[in-house]
Design a protein around this motif. Sequence first.
Motif, PDB file in Angstrom:
ATOM      1  N   UNK A   1       0.822  -1.191   0.000  1.00 14.89           N
ATOM      2  CA  UNK A   1       0.000   0.000   0.000  1.00 14.89           C
ATOM      3  C   UNK A   1       0.868   1.258   0.000  1.00 14.89           C
ATOM      4  N   UNK A   2       1.990   1.203   0.682  1.00 13.39           N
ATOM      5  CA  UNK A   2       2.865   2.373   0.736  1.00 13.39           C
ATOM      6  C   UNK A   2       3.386   2.726  -0.653  1.00 13.39           C
ATOM      7  N   UNK A   3       3.597   1.715  -1.487  1.00 18.48           N
ATOM      8  CA  UNK A   3       4.062   1.972  -2.846  1.00 18.48           C
ATOM      9  C   UNK A   3       3.026   2.773  -3.630  1.00 18.48           C
ATOM     10  N   UNK A   4       1.747   2.492  -3.431  1.00 21.28           N
ATOM     11  CA  UNK A   4       0.700   3.239  -4.119  1.00 21.28           C
ATOM     12  C   UNK A   4       0.609   4.672  -3.591  1.00 21.28           C
ATOM     13  N   UNK A   5       0.847   4.875  -2.305  1.00 23.60           N
ATOM     14  CA  UNK A   5       0.858   6.229  -1.745  1.00 23.60           C
ATOM     15  C   UNK A   5       2.010   7.036  -2.337  1.00 23.60           C
ATOM     16  N   UNK A   6       3.175   6.399  -2.507  1.00 23.97           N
ATOM     17  CA  UNK A   6       4.309   7.079  -3.124  1.00 23.97           C
ATOM     18  C   UNK A   6       3.997   7.440  -4.571  1.00 23.97           C
ATOM     19  N   UNK A   7       3.295   6.573  -5.259  1.00 20.17           N
ATOM     20  CA  UNK A   7       2.916   6.824  -6.648  1.00 20.17           C
ATOM     21  C   UNK A   7       1.934   7.987  -6.747  1.00 20.17           C
ATOM     22  N   UNK A   8       0.921   8.016  -5.892  1.00 18.70           N
ATOM     23  CA  UNK A   8      -0.069   9.089  -5.977  1.00 18.70           C
ATOM     24  C   UNK A   8       0.487  10.429  -5.533  1.00 18.70           C
ATOM     25  N   UNK A   9       1.475  10.432  -4.620  1.00 15.51           N
ATOM     26  CA  UNK A   9       2.071  11.679  -4.162  1.00 15.51           C
ATOM     27  C   UNK A   9       3.288  12.093  -4.985  1.00 15.51           C
ATOM     28  N   UNK A  10       3.841  11.169  -5.764  1.00 18.87           N
ATOM     29  CA  UNK A  10       4.967  11.482  -6.632  1.00 18.87           C
ATOM     30  C   UNK A  10       6.312  11.520  -5.938  1.00 18.87           C
TER      31      UNK A  10
END
Length: 94
Positions: A1-10
């Motif tokens: 899930x943290x990987x998706x947060x990094x993706x959405x925040x850039x």
Amino acid sequence: MAKFRALEQGFNLVRQASLGHSIGADYTGNVISEMNHFTDNSKVLVTQLPTKGRKTIYSIIGDSFIVFCLLSLIMVIIVIRKKKAEKLIVSSNK
């Protein structure tokens, strides 16, 4: 899930997750390096991640869209209730 947060925040991410699994991911969601601390002998994760990320729509507007949708829903509910109340008043006057 943290990987998706990094993706959405850039932004880039290095994270040690549960069960000893560590990853290094860039701002596009690509996993640059990963390691399992229980099976790997070196016990050190070395990775090269970009120093800059990227601006995304979510990082700019944040949760404003969600707040806008909630306010719109509240307004629609208020308008519908007013129309029902007006209809009841008109029908009771007849």
